[in-house]
Design an enzyme around this catalytic site. Sequence first.
Site, PDB file in Angstrom:
ATOM      1  N   SER A  47       0.688  -1.285   0.070  1.00  0.00           N
ATOM      2  CA  SER A  47      -0.013  -0.039  -0.100  1.00  0.00           C
ATOM      3  C   SER A  47       0.768   1.259  -0.073  1.00  0.00           C
ATOM      4  O   SER A  47       1.763   1.427   0.954  1.00  0.00           O
ATOM      5  CB  SER A  47      -0.674  -0.102   1.125  1.00  0.00           C
ATOM      6  N   THR A  64      -9.228  -1.676   1.984  1.00  0.00           N
ATOM      7  CA  THR A  64      -8.899  -2.228   1.045  1.00  0.00           C
ATOM      8  C   THR A  64      -9.257  -3.794   0.738  1.00  0.00           C
ATOM      9  O   THR A  64      -9.629  -4.400   1.645  1.00  0.00           O
ATOM     10  CB  THR A  64      -7.569  -1.812   0.291  1.00  0.00           C
ATOM     11  N   LYS A  93     -13.759  -4.486   1.614  1.00  0.00           N
ATOM     12  CA  LYS A  93     -14.639  -3.283   1.152  1.00  0.00           C
ATOM     13  C   LYS A  93     -16.076  -3.905   1.329  1.00  0.00           C
ATOM     14  O   LYS A  93     -16.797  -2.846   1.548  1.00  0.00           O
ATOM     15  CB  LYS A  93     -14.481  -3.043  -0.261  1.00  0.00           C
ATOM     16  N   ASP A 116     -13.752   5.841  -4.144  1.00  0.00           N
ATOM     17  CA  ASP A 116     -13.148   5.160  -5.161  1.00  0.00           C
ATOM     18  C   ASP A 116     -13.884   5.747  -6.498  1.00  0.00           C
ATOM     19  O   ASP A 116     -13.144   6.242  -7.581  1.00  0.00           O
ATOM     20  CB  ASP A 116     -13.327   3.703  -5.272  1.00  0.00           C
ATOM     21  N   GLY A 127     -14.768  -5.254  -8.396  1.00  0.00           N
ATOM     22  CA  GLY A 127     -14.832  -4.511  -7.361  1.00  0.00           C
ATOM     23  C   GLY A 127     -14.619  -3.108  -7.933  1.00  0.00           C
ATOM     24  O   GLY A 127     -15.670  -2.192  -7.696  1.00  0.00           O
ATOM     25  N   ASN A 164     -16.620  -8.425 -19.556  1.00  0.00           N
ATOM     26  CA  ASN A 164     -15.874  -9.263 -18.490  1.00  0.00           C
ATOM     27  C   ASN A 164     -15.782 -10.576 -18.841  1.00  0.00           C
ATOM     28  O   ASN A 164     -16.626 -11.456 -19.481  1.00  0.00           O
ATOM     29  CB  ASN A 164     -16.685  -9.099 -16.999  1.00  0.00           C
ATOM     30  N   ARG A 165     -14.474 -11.289 -18.530  1.00  0.00           N
ATOM     31  CA  ARG A 165     -14.020 -12.560 -18.850  1.00  0.00           C
ATOM     32  C   ARG A 165     -15.284 -13.389 -18.420  1.00  0.00           C
ATOM     33  O   ARG A 165     -15.949 -14.353 -19.106  1.00  0.00           O
ATOM     34  CB  ARG A 165     -12.874 -12.944 -18.195  1.00  0.00           C
ATOM     35  N   THR A 166     -15.603 -13.421 -17.323  1.00  0.00           N
ATOM     36  CA  THR A 166     -16.779 -14.127 -16.750  1.00  0.00           C
ATOM     37  C   THR A 166     -18.273 -13.268 -17.097  1.00  0.00           C
ATOM     38  O   THR A 166     -18.448 -12.632 -16.351  1.00  0.00           O
ATOM     39  CB  THR A 166     -16.811 -14.446 -15.188  1.00  0.00           C
ATOM     40  N   GLY A 220      -3.460   4.477 -13.466  1.00  0.00           N
ATOM     41  CA  GLY A 220      -4.367   4.553 -12.097  1.00  0.00           C
ATOM     42  C   GLY A 220      -3.561   5.505 -11.135  1.00  0.00           C
ATOM     43  O   GLY A 220      -4.299   5.695 -10.219  1.00  0.00           O
TER      44      GLY A 220
HETATM   45  N1  LIG Z   1      -5.441   3.133  -9.310  1.00  0.00           N
HETATM   46  C1  LIG Z   1      -6.500   2.631  -8.329  1.00  0.00           C
HETATM   47  O1  LIG Z   1      -6.937   3.509  -7.282  1.00  0.00           O
HETATM   48  C2  LIG Z   1      -7.001   1.095  -8.093  1.00  0.00           C
HETATM   49  C3  LIG Z   1      -8.071   1.107  -7.319  1.00  0.00           C
HETATM   50  C4  LIG Z   1      -8.599  -0.288  -7.264  1.00  0.00           C
HETATM   51  C5  LIG Z   1      -8.215  -1.244  -7.844  1.00  0.00           C
HETATM   52  N2  LIG Z   1      -7.092  -1.086  -8.939  1.00  0.00           N
HETATM   53  C6  LIG Z   1      -6.470  -2.170  -9.756  1.00  0.00           C
HETATM   54  O2  LIG Z   1      -7.610  -2.673 -10.352  1.00  0.00           O
HETATM   55  C7  LIG Z   1      -7.544  -4.132 -10.726  1.00  0.00           C
HETATM   56  C8  LIG Z   1      -8.913  -4.814 -10.322  1.00  0.00           C
HETATM   57  O3  LIG Z   1      -8.989  -4.506  -9.069  1.00  0.00           O
HETATM   58  P1  LIG Z   1     -10.307  -5.273  -8.564  1.00  0.00           P
HETATM   59  O4  LIG Z   1     -10.589  -4.765  -7.026  1.00  0.00           O
HETATM   60  O5  LIG Z   1     -11.590  -4.776  -9.173  1.00  0.00           O
HETATM   61  O6  LIG Z   1     -10.273  -6.777  -8.198  1.00  0.00           O
HETATM   62  P2  LIG Z   1     -11.361  -8.005  -8.253  1.00  0.00           P
HETATM   63  O7  LIG Z   1     -12.422  -7.647  -7.673  1.00  0.00           O
HETATM   64  O8  LIG Z   1     -10.580  -9.142  -8.012  1.00  0.00           O
HETATM   65  O9  LIG Z   1     -11.649  -7.992  -9.975  1.00  0.00           O
HETATM   66  C9  LIG Z   1     -10.736  -8.539 -10.852  1.00  0.00           C
HETATM   67  C10 LIG Z   1     -11.279  -8.536 -12.356  1.00  0.00           C
HETATM   68  O10 LIG Z   1     -10.199  -8.807 -13.179  1.00  0.00           O
HETATM   69  C11 LIG Z   1     -10.606  -9.625 -13.884  1.00  0.00           C
HETATM   70  N3  LIG Z   1      -9.538 -10.806 -14.482  1.00  0.00           N
HETATM   71  C12 LIG Z   1      -8.637 -11.341 -13.596  1.00  0.00           C
HETATM   72  N4  LIG Z   1      -7.695 -11.761 -14.184  1.00  0.00           N
HETATM   73  C13 LIG Z   1      -8.235 -11.886 -15.653  1.00  0.00           C
HETATM   74  C14 LIG Z   1      -7.633 -12.541 -16.777  1.00  0.00           C
HETATM   75  N5  LIG Z   1      -6.595 -13.302 -17.121  1.00  0.00           N
HETATM   76  N6  LIG Z   1      -8.461 -12.182 -18.312  1.00  0.00           N
HETATM   77  C15 LIG Z   1      -9.250 -11.629 -18.046  1.00  0.00           C
HETATM   78  N7  LIG Z   1      -9.856 -10.915 -17.070  1.00  0.00           N
HETATM   79  C16 LIG Z   1      -9.193 -11.016 -15.819  1.00  0.00           C
HETATM   80  C17 LIG Z   1     -11.717 -10.651 -13.278  1.00  0.00           C
HETATM   81  O11 LIG Z   1     -12.580 -11.287 -14.250  1.00  0.00           O
HETATM   82  P3  LIG Z   1     -13.385 -12.480 -13.908  1.00  0.00           P
HETATM   83  O12 LIG Z   1     -14.675 -11.840 -13.257  1.00  0.00           O
HETATM   84  O13 LIG Z   1     -13.989 -13.160 -14.877  1.00  0.00           O
HETATM   85  O14 LIG Z   1     -12.780 -13.124 -12.636  1.00  0.00           O
HETATM   86  C18 LIG Z   1     -12.427  -9.322 -12.716  1.00  0.00           C
HETATM   87  O15 LIG Z   1     -13.097  -8.694 -13.698  1.00  0.00           O
HETATM   88  C19 LIG Z   1      -6.133  -4.396  -9.872  1.00  0.00           C
HETATM   89  O16 LIG Z   1      -5.198  -4.417 -10.782  1.00  0.00           O
HETATM   90  C20 LIG Z   1      -6.010  -3.356  -8.994  1.00  0.00           C
HETATM   91  O17 LIG Z   1      -4.648  -3.218  -8.707  1.00  0.00           O
HETATM   92  C21 LIG Z   1      -6.594   0.315  -9.015  1.00  0.00           C
END
Ligand SMILES: NC(=O)c1ccc[n+]([C@@H]2O[C@H](COP(=O)([O-])OP(=O)(O)OC[C@H]3O[C@@H](n4cnc5c(N)ncnc54)[C@H](OP(=O)(O)O)[C@@H]3O)[C@@H](O)[C@H]2O)c1
Length: 279
Positions: free
Chosen positions: A15, A62, A66, A102, A129, A149-151, A238
């Site tokens: 973090s 985080t 959440k 967010d 999320g 989305n993949r799923t 980001g």
């Molecule tokens: N800049 C910022 O402030 C900020 C804030 C929050 C998050 N983030 C970044 O955002 C990203 C996602 O965070 P999150 O909290 O949304 O995580 P999450 O809830 O775990 O969601 C992950 C997402 O990624 C997809 N995914 C994972 N592996 C994949 C692959 N190989 N091919 C295609 N899709 C894939 C998942 O699809 P499925 O549903 O198919 O599994 C889902 O849509 C992370 O990289 C995080 O670092 C940045």
Amino acid sequence: MEKHYAVIGDPIEHSLSPGMHNAGYAALGVNAEYQRFHVKPGQLAEAVEGLCALGYSGWNVTLPHKEHIIPLLDSLTPEAKRAGAVNTVKIHEGKRIGHNTDGAGFIRSVEGYLNGFKGKNAVLLGGGGAAKGIALALVEQGMNIHILNRTREKGIELVELIKHWGGTATSGEFAPGDWLTDVDLLVQTTSVGLHDEPFPFSIKGIFSQTLVVDIIVNPKETSLLKEAKKQGCRVLNGLDMLLYQGTLAWEFWLGGQAPVEEMRQALKKQLLQRMFYKG
Ligand SMILES: NC(=O)c1ccc[n+]([C@@H]2O[C@H](COP(=O)([O-])OP(=O)(O)OC[C@H]3O[C@@H](n4cnc5c(N)ncnc54)[C@H](OP(=O)(O)O)[C@@H]3O)[C@@H](O)[C@H]2O)c1
């Protein structure tokens, strides 16, 4: 009296928030400190009790807490209610208030690049999320949302949620398609690219006026952003989303205006140090 803030999550070592917030306190001479705590899923309730008992004034939340923190709170702001997730908690007159910065942080990061939001088309890659918070904030600004989305089922669920809040949304296959030529804002919210791996599909032929955002902070430029640049698009990573969710949390806790530039520099400094140590 010194105020205490923190971020809780699992994992948490990565973090950048403590460095960002502490630099902000130093810049404005605020008597406060911000720490990070590793809280595993089974320990969330105990951790919340502990933070309250120790007199913390607030904390950020985080992954993976959440949503799970909601039943442990006394009330939610409209932003937290809409997102169904909390990233910021404030203790006010002994009550635990859940908030979400967010979505607003994302809006603040892109608003200078777009000539308004209303009636424009946003395509979101991902349905986790982060996608949820961003999609609901964009809908509130009047954008039409297309989720890939993949799923597929998770994408459909997010479309239903957006419609529940009065927005316009559709979903499609996680693949290139007609959307490429009709998109004003493309937001990459999946975790693909965190390890510099290539994106699963090409965005060749995308409308060159599109703003392409990858919310990954490190690496600075994912392969998707590199391809978008080649297509003539404007690109954004980001960092600003992370910065503005932090400045908005600061303002929710302390009032006034957070020192944005000092907090941005603190984020950049930490990222540079990490790259140095990695190399
Ligand atoms: N800049 C910022 O402030 C900020 C804030 C929050 C998050 N983030 C970044 O955002 C990203 C996602 O965070 P999150 O909290 O949304 O995580 P999450 O809830 O775990 O969601 C992950 C997402 O990624 C997809 N995914 C994972 N592996 C994949 C692959 N190989 N091919 C295609 N899709 C894939 C998942 O699809 P499925 O549903 O198919 O599994 C889902 O849509 C992370 O990289 C995080 O670092 C940045």
